[in-house]
Design a protein around this motif. Structure first.
Motif, short mmCIF file in Angstrom:
data_model
loop_
_atom_site.label_atom_id
_atom_site.label_comp_id
_atom_site.label_asym_id
_atom_site.label_seq_id
_atom_site.Cartn_x
_atom_site.Cartn_y
_atom_site.Cartn_z
N GLY A 146 1.02 -1.16 0.05
CA GLY A 146 0.12 0.04 -0.03
C GLY A 146 0.75 1.25 0.02
N THR A 147 0.23 2.35 0.43
CA THR A 147 0.93 3.70 0.30
C THR A 147 1.15 4.26 1.65
OG1 THR A 147 -1.24 4.74 0.20
CG2 THR A 147 -0.26 4.10 -1.78
N ALA A 148 0.51 3.76 2.60
CA ALA A 148 0.86 4.22 4.05
C ALA A 148 0.63 2.98 5.13
CB ALA A 148 -0.27 5.37 4.44
N SER A 149 1.38 3.19 6.12
CA SER A 149 1.31 2.15 7.11
C SER A 149 1.91 2.89 8.36
CB SER A 149 2.32 1.17 6.91
OG SER A 149 3.66 1.21 6.78
N SER A 150 1.65 2.27 9.85
CA SER A 150 2.22 2.91 11.01
C SER A 150 3.11 1.97 11.72
CB SER A 150 0.86 3.25 11.81
OG SER A 150 0.22 2.08 12.16
N GLN A 151 3.86 2.52 12.61
CA GLN A 151 4.62 1.51 13.57
C GLN A 151 4.77 2.11 14.65
OE1 GLN A 151 8.10 0.25 11.23
NE2 GLN A 151 9.31 -0.22 13.07
N MET A 152 4.86 1.57 15.72
CA MET A 152 5.05 1.99 17.09
C MET A 152 6.35 1.37 17.69
SD MET A 152 4.96 1.36 20.65
CE MET A 152 3.78 -0.20 20.99
N GLY A 160 9.89 6.47 -13.18
CA GLY A 160 8.92 7.04 -12.31
C GLY A 160 9.52 6.82 -10.97
N SER A 161 8.41 7.05 -10.17
CA SER A 161 8.89 7.07 -8.64
C SER A 161 7.46 6.79 -7.93
CB SER A 161 9.48 8.06 -8.19
OG SER A 161 8.63 9.43 -8.36
N THR A 162 7.82 6.24 -6.69
CA THR A 162 6.30 5.99 -6.02
C THR A 162 6.94 6.19 -4.46
OG1 THR A 162 4.63 4.57 -5.38
CG2 THR A 162 6.77 3.64 -5.72
N ARG A 163 6.04 6.50 -3.52
CA ARG A 163 6.40 6.59 -2.20
C ARG A 163 5.45 5.90 -1.11
NH1 ARG A 163 5.74 12.77 -0.23
NH2 ARG A 163 3.35 13.09 -0.47
N HIS A 164 6.00 5.47 -0.12
CA HIS A 164 5.18 5.01 0.96
C HIS A 164 5.43 5.79 2.41
CE1 HIS A 164 3.27 1.64 3.18
NE2 HIS A 164 3.87 2.05 4.13
N THR A 165 4.54 6.18 2.90
CA THR A 165 4.37 6.96 4.20
C THR A 165 4.29 6.06 5.58
OG1 THR A 165 3.38 8.71 3.14
CG2 THR A 165 3.42 8.84 5.58
N ILE A 166 5.04 6.40 6.34
CA ILE A 166 4.93 5.44 7.70
C ILE A 166 4.89 6.45 8.84
CG2 ILE A 166 6.29 3.57 9.10
CD1 ILE A 166 7.71 2.98 6.70
N SER A 167 3.88 6.16 9.43
CA SER A 167 3.42 6.89 10.59
C SER A 167 3.98 6.05 11.85
CB SER A 167 2.00 7.31 10.76
OG SER A 167 1.75 8.05 11.92
N VAL A 168 5.12 6.82 12.54
CA VAL A 168 5.64 6.59 13.78
C VAL A 168 5.16 7.14 14.83
CG1 VAL A 168 8.02 6.44 14.85
CG2 VAL A 168 7.82 6.04 12.29
N ARG A 169 4.94 6.43 16.07
CA ARG A 169 4.42 6.75 17.20
C ARG A 169 5.46 6.16 18.22
NH1 ARG A 169 0.25 3.94 18.64
NH2 ARG A 169 0.37 2.47 16.80
#
Length: 1410
Positions: free
Chosen positions: A369-375, A441-450
């Motif tokens: 996917g394009t986004a995920s989260s990590q604690m 081309g390019s693509t990116r993935h965002t990781i939300s860090v808590r």
């Protein structure tokens, strides 16, 4: 032993005032408050008080300390008064009420300060020394000293060991709980406890399963004063399960496609280490394309044909069992459009296109996917991972939104696919994104860090040792996310269930103890926890009642050297903490201040030892239970000094040399004199004689040359002096006395003598040394003093070389020693031997220290500094400084203090107020002159106000104008440095364009109401805040303002590429600008043809904003093209990028007409080769290399560098000329004329020189015509070329004859299995039916020949066998030698081999003709 601060103000004895009535009580051994205020009696001693009327004249340091105590104790006093009001009265505490009431009745300042100093003792504690005798005597509750980790993983093959060690007096006993229930060790024969320890040992030698003992254990250490607890220890047995058996089918994948080989290791404890190898135990090579993820899987960003050359097996290594388990190997089968695997293409830039693999834009394999989260927990390592697929293999880059990556903690791993941030803290939370890009081309993935946090200590409770009646507190303060809860226990039981104690109060994370008694001993536990973990701390409260005692040996003897610094130690112990005082020779005054300084641990420092400091020093420690004393005898010894030092000598070989070393030392100390040679101990042989004051060397040899050091030492100090011995070889006497003698540096002056001794002057006389054939021009007199900088020489004065006696002006109270250095034109001599010392008499200072400043280092202080005075300006012993200060423009009296150093800090000052400062020098002879007044300022605090009414006016697409209302001066709270604007780019008006929200700043120095912010991004939304900045930092921020910048011109298009696939077309490609700065409306392309200096007509093309390619048809196949590309918005065209088409590969130089070369410029600014005194001449050379022939005459322009100059112009890359040299007729050397023009040619260069007398800066033009082509013969008419062509024709004719003969005889052909694939366009099929054959190793068949282009060709056959080769299943029988099918082309994958029959070669045909 280190002593904590004494109760009250024990370290400031004699500086605290007290009422006379209390003084009487103290003198009689009574106290207004038993067991608590008795400390004041140790301070308020009769005769040591300041009268109440003289409070204003008390030393500044006294009032400053009391003011600090009052400020720091305000909160604590309010809490104690609240506890006092709520606390029930008990017998024996009647005096407490009157004392507190007296404090509330606004007594004189000294009374209020004294009470506050007592209240400061709430958090005080006694530290028990490490002396074993004291440790064994004092009772002490248990303390845990060693325990196992909270998560205790053990090896199942070993015995289990759970550690628990504790100390206490008496020694504690131990017991355990398991899963919160009592663990009866006696009932289990496998479990035992070590002697004098709580460590559990579980033995499995007689059988048993370790898994039966898993659980949570806790150790209890107990004696009669309390119980201490260990952490809850979770015991787990290490596990290394086997890998499940499975049959893995071959993995079929198309070349260029992504692939993930999953490992899925069995769950172990702890987790195993994963690595990939082949089944033959060869490690898998990992790179940017193939790498292992953090989860153990093996990722292929794109699969290549060479990946199936090995298999892939996942391996798991288990730590405790030291075993490695291997999973069944994966086998790859790669489907490809090009089965030919050329290893040379692996590093080729176009490897994928060469193999026919379609290029793809990147996409993420992990995470999806394009986004995920990590604690992540605070203090741990944060590991972010992004693995992408694509063709070509994409590159990974990491960013953090709204800021930069922490460079000190961040590092990249696994070929930039992983980002690791060590020791994570709360500021590391936020959004990170990885950018995968390749040329498609390019693509990116965002990781939300808590970032969460298990509890961590802010203030861990410490053991509290108090005297009876003292107050104290235990503080247990921790932080975490979420906020941890605090639970108090006493001796392992919840505090709520303990019996009530009126002397104890729990206030959240603090327990306050009042009027502690012996019965108050206990061990308290603080347990702070949240969902991520817990912290458990033990802290005992011990009440001791110990009279003072000395810890050091009695009646020590200390010997020190005069003028040195020394410290007298007096370690002691007692409870309550005793008060320590020092006395000398039984005198009643306490030693502190001036040359003495008493440290907090009781040590007495004497800053500079003098003769009068010798004597017996007594330290006395006193508390309510008694006193103890010890004596130290101090002896002062004279320093060891070498007054006659060895001097440098030059001796001839075979002579005798004597090095003097006369020493003066203290007669009570044993003197030892030793010698070093070249800094190594000198061996005294038969040729040397060492005496008390000299070293004699007989029969000097060359090996004796070197440096000699005399070391005079006693058991307390040493002195040394060095000299150099030079040994000369025997030389014959010169016969020519008239020969010029070499010059050298002068010899050192000698025999220095001091005469005409006066208070401020002395006459120095010396005998000059040999000038060594160069007259002495100057003498430099240097001096050295032994008080401030002993051993350092300073220049005193300089005198002409004609004098050898001078009167030197001296400063008071300096122990001078002089030396002289002679100077001539060669250099300086060695310094002379020092003169005898002369000490001038002392006097008051005549100057004060310079560079006096007053600046605040904190908001409530002011640091006064100055440059200390040197030895020549001290004028007397014990130089000190009287520092005075007061508020400016007030009538308050001056505060003053005497300081020995070069700084003093004034505390408890208002924020940024001006002070008048004076620093005056003083010594034992008196004070210096009245000092000047300097204005200083106390410390700054952060500004309290922000700029208001901030107005923004947009100037253009990249700049705005700001206007604001200035803040009031009293809100700045310091010196206004600047107004500062913080602004950040919130978003772009273009959709889906990510922007960095990093904060930027613009500074506007001074007190101004407007400014300009530039270098903004056009077509963007911005936010802005204003602050005021002073020396402390930023003030509060103003209201956030928003503004939008209009469209601007775009940046240059990116990656502009010009390709020329053939001579007819040119392909252009480009990418969109990095910064559109608005809505793109198109691109403008300008191009023109050029050939050398000729330029064609410029053509302009306009494209739509979506077009990024253009193909141009070349009108001229010879000329090159220059392209200029720019992007456009509504505002206009942006920055342009220029590229040129590549040069044609077969560009030829025309030879039909005699070419002439383009203008050549030669600048005469090169190197000057020669210069004559009467007729200056210079040679200047410059070289130009022509590129495109033209019809213009050659021009060489030269700039001259001298009046008469020889200039050379060099032309390059010329064909050889027939002339060996050409000399132009020499012109008459008239004014501004040119003559002596000379041409010297060679194979590729021609050097042209001439002479002239033009002025500097003159340009010259050289014209010449190159006619070498007229003399060149056509290659077709050369004899060697005609002969070569005839030989080639003859060879071809012979080959044709041989082939014709061979075809008429027939031949043998190999039988091959017919290929299923049709003939491709690359198959080397000839029109006459011949084919290309090869064996499995691609070697030529016997009877084959190599063509001119390097390929292998089978010799043509006589008959047409192609009809039979295409005949399907039909058979052919020519002569019975073979039957089979013909193959058209040999495939690499065929395995049936080398059964081909031999074909007849042309060489065999020739033999048959013979």
């Amino acid at each position: 032993m280190r002593r904590l601060a004494a109760r009250g103000a024990a370290g400031d004895a004699g500086e605290v005032a007290a009422p006379a009535t209390d003084s009487t009580d103290c003198a009689q051994g009574r106290s207004p408050r038993p067991r608590r205020l008795i400390d004041l009696c140790a301070i308020w001693d009769p005769g040591a008080f300041l009268p109440a009327a003289s409070w204003e004249s008390a030393p500044g340091i006294t009032r400053r300390r009391l003011n600090e105590a009052e400020t720091l104790s305000s909160v604590r006093e309010a809490q104690l008064e609240r506890l006092e009001a709520a606390r029930p009265r008990r017998p024996g505490s009647r005096e407490r009420g009157p004392v507190l009431r007296m404090a509330r009745q606004q007594p004189p300042p000294w009374v209020h300060a004294a009470v506050l100093l007592c209240l400061l003792c709430l958090s005080g504690a006694i530290e028990i020394p490490m002396d074993p005798s004291i440790q064994n005597e004092l009772s002490q509750p248990p303390t845990i000293t060693k325990q196992s980790v909270k998560d205790h993983i053990v090896d199942p093959r070993d015995n289990i060991l759970i550690e628990c060690e504790a100390k206490g007096n008496p020694a504690p006993s131990f017991h355990w709980t398991r899963n919160s229930r009592y663990f009866n060790i006696a009932k289990d024969p496998r479990v035992s406890m070590r002697r004098r320890s709580g460590t559990l040992v579980i033995d499995f030698r007689s059988g048993g399963r370790p898994e039966e003992y898993e659980g949570e254990y806790q150790c209890f250490a107990r004696n009669k004063y309390g119980t201490a607890l260990s952490n809850r220890i979770r015991l787990q047995v290490s596990k290394s399960p086997l890998w499940p058996k499975e049959n893995l089918d071959p993995v079929v994948v198309q070349e260029g496609a992504p692939l993930t080989l999953q490992c899925n290791p069995p769950p172990g404890l702890p987790s195993p280490v994963i690595f990939w190898m082949s089944s033959s135990m060869e490690p898998i090579t990992q790179d940017k394309r193939v790498s292992q993820g953090h989860n153990g899987d093996l990722y292929f960003s794109n699969v290549m044909l060479q990946d199936m050359q090995t298999d892939y097996s996942c391996n798991a290594r288990f730590h405790f069992t030291h075993t490695i388990q291997q999973k069944n190997a994966f086998t790859l089968k790669v489907l490809t459009n090009n089965p030919y695997n050329d290893s040379s293409l692996r590093n080729h830039p176009d490897m994928y296109s060469a193999r026919g693999v379609a290029e793809r834009t990147p996409s993420f394999m992990y995470p999806q996917g394009t986004a995920s989260s990590q604690m992540v927990l605070r203090g741990m390592d944060l590991l972010l991972e992004c693995i992408a697929s694509g063709v070509p293999t994409p590159d990974i880059a990491w960013y953090k939104k709204g800021g930069d990556l922490p460079s000190d903690k961040a590092k990249f791993e696994n070929f930039n696919k992983a980002l690791r941030i060590t020791n994570v803290s709360e500021e590391d939370s936020g959004e990170y994104f990885c950018l995968a890009s390749n040329k498609m081309g390019s693509t990116r993935h965002t990781i939300s860090v808590r970032v969460k946090a298990a509890p961590y200590w802010l203030d861990e409770p410490k053991n509290l040792i108090l005297a009876p009646g003292e107050d104290g507190r235990l503080v247990c303060r921790a932080n975490g996310n979420p906020k941890p809860t605090v639970q108090w226990m006493i001796n392992g039981e919840p505090l709520q269930s303990a019996p009530p104690n009126p002397n104890r109060e729990v206030a959240g994370d603090t327990i306050i103890f009042r009027d502690t008694q012996i019965s108050s001993r206990a061990v308290y536990q603080c347990n702070t926890s949240n969902e991520h973990g817990y912290l458990l701390a033990n802290a005992f409260v011990s009440v001791l009642d110990v009279p003072p005692r000395m810890l050091s040996p009695r009646n020590q003897l200390i010997r020190v050297i005069l003028y040195n610094r020394t410290r007298l130690d007096c370690p002691f112990f007692g409870s309550p903490i005793p008060t320590l005082r020092w006395f000398k020779n039984g005198q009643g005054s306490n030693l502190d201040g001036g040359n003495y300084h008493v440290y907090e641990n009781g040590s007495l420092e004497i800053k500079m030892i003098r003769k009068e400091d010798q004597g017996i020093y007594t330290c006395v420690a006193t508390n309510i239970l008694g006193k103890a004393e010890n004596q130290v005898r101090l002896e002062v010894k004279d320093p060891t000094r070498i007054f006659r030092m060895p001097e440098d000598q030059v001796a001839k070989r075979g002579t005798t040399v004597q090095l003097e070393c006369r020493v003066k030392h203290d007669p009570s100390l044993k003197l030892t004199v030793s010698w070093l040679k070249d800094d190594e101990p000198l061996y005294i042989g038969n040729r040397m004689k060492r005496e008390d004051d000299s070293l004699t060397i007989f029969g000097v040899a060359e090996r004796d040359q070197g440096s000699y050091t005399c070391v005079a030492s006693t058991e307390l100090d040493q002195d040394l002096a060095k000299a150099y011995l030079t040994v000369l070889a025997d030389q014959a006497t010169p016969t020519n006395h008239l020969a010029a003698l070499p010059k050298g540096r002068p010899d050192r002056p000698r025999d220095l003598e001091l005469t005409d001794l006066a208070e401020r002057s002395v006459r120095l006389t010396w005998i000059p040394g040999d000038d060594n054939n160069s007259p002495i021009t100057d003498y430099v007199v240097q001096f050295e003093e032994d008080q401030f900088q002993p051993g350092v020489w300073h220049d005193h004065s300089k005198f002409p070389g004609s004098v050898n006696s001078a009167v030197l002006q001296l400063s008071p109270y300096v122990n001078y020693q002089f030396r002289v250095i002679a100077i001539n034109e060669v250099g300086s001599s060695h310094p002379s031997l020092p003169s005898e010392r002369y000490r001038t008499s002392g006097a008051p200072p005549e100057s004060n220290p310079a560079d006096v400043k007053g600046e605040g280092t904190r908001k409530n202080n002011m640091e006064i500094t100055w440059t200390p005075m040197n030895a020549t300006s001290a004028f007397g012993p014990n130089l000190r400084y009287i520092v005075k200060w007061r508020r400016r423009e007030t009538r308050e009296s001056w505060n003053n203090v005497t300081v020995w150093g070069s700084r003093y800090v004034v505390g408890q000052t208002p924020v940024y107020v001006p002070y008048e400062i004076r620093v005056q020098a003083e010594n034992d002879f008196g004070k210096g002159p009245e000092p000047d007044t300097v204005i200083g300022y106390s410390g700054e605090d952060y500004p309290r106000a922000a700029p208001t009414d901030v107005k923004i006016r947009v100037l253009n697409s990249t700049a705005i104008s700001l206007q604001w209302n200035r803040v009031y001066p009293d809100t700045v709270q310091g010196q206004l440095r600047e107004y500062r604007a913080y602004y950040w780019r919130e978003s772009s008006l273009l959709k889906n364009l990510w922007v960095s929200q990093k904060r930027q700043q613009a500074s506007f120095p001074g007190d101004r109401p407007r400014g300009v912010v530039s270098r903004l991004f056009p077509y963007s939304n911005y936010k802005l805040e204003m602050v005021v900045v002073n020396g402390r930092g930023d003030g509060p921020r103003s209201e956030t303002k928003e503004f939008t910048t209009p469209e601007g011109v775009p940046s240059a298009p990116r990656r502009f590429r010009v390709r020329q696939p053939n001579l007819e077309t040119i392909n252009l490609e480009w990418d969109h600008p990095e910064h559109p700065n608005g809505i793109l409306i198109g691109y403008t392309l300008k191009y023109l043809a050029f050939n050398g200096t000729k330029l064609g007509k410029q053509i302009v093309e306009n494209f739509s904003p979506n077009q990024t390619k253009f193909t141009m048809q070349r009108a001229d196949p010879v000329s090159r093209y220059r392209f200029t590309l720019s992007a456009r918005t509504q505002v206009g065209s942006g920055e342009a990028v220029t590229e040129e088409s590549p040069a044609p590969p077969n560009e030829a130089t025309p030879t039909a007409a005699p070419p002439t070369w383009p203008p050549t410029t030669v600048g005469a600014t090169g190197a000057v080769s020669s210069t004559d005194a009467t007729a200056p001449a210079a040679t200047t050379e410059a070289t130009t290399v022509p590129t495109i022939p033209s019809v213009a005459p050659t021009t060489v322009a030269t700039t001259t560098a001298a009046t008469t100059t020889t200039t050379a112009a060099t032309t390059a890359e010329r064909p050889p000329t027939t002339a060996s040299g050409t000399k132009m007729p020499e012109s008459a050397p008239d004014r501004q004329s040119i003559w002596n023009v000379t041409v010297l040619p060679n194979s590729k260069w021609a050097n042209i020189t001439w002479k002239h007398n033009f002025g500097p800066g003159t340009d010259f033009v050289v014209e010449y015509i190159d006619t070498y082509t007229n003399n060149q013969a056509d290659i077709a008419t050369q004899g060697w070329f005609i002969g070569l062509m005839c030989a080639i024709a003859l060879l071809v004719l012979i080959l044709l004859i041989v082939c014709f003969i061979k075809r008429s005889r027939g031949g043998k052909y190999p039988v091959r299995e017919k290929k299923d694939v049709p003939l491709g366009p690359e198959d080397p099929k000839e029109e006459d039916g011949s084919f290309d054959y090869s064996d499995e190793d691609n070697k030529p068949l016997q009877g084959s020949q190599t063509s001119l282009d390097g390929t292998i060709k089978q010799q043509e056959s006589d008959d047409s066998l192609v009809d039979y080769g295409e005949g399907g299943e039909g058979q052919f029988n020519e002569d019975g030698s073979f039957i089979g099918q013909y193959t058209v082309k040999k495939d690499k994958e065929e395995t049936e081999g080398n059964e081909s029959s031999e074909a007849t070669s042309p060489v065999n045909a020739i033999y048959s003709l013979a």
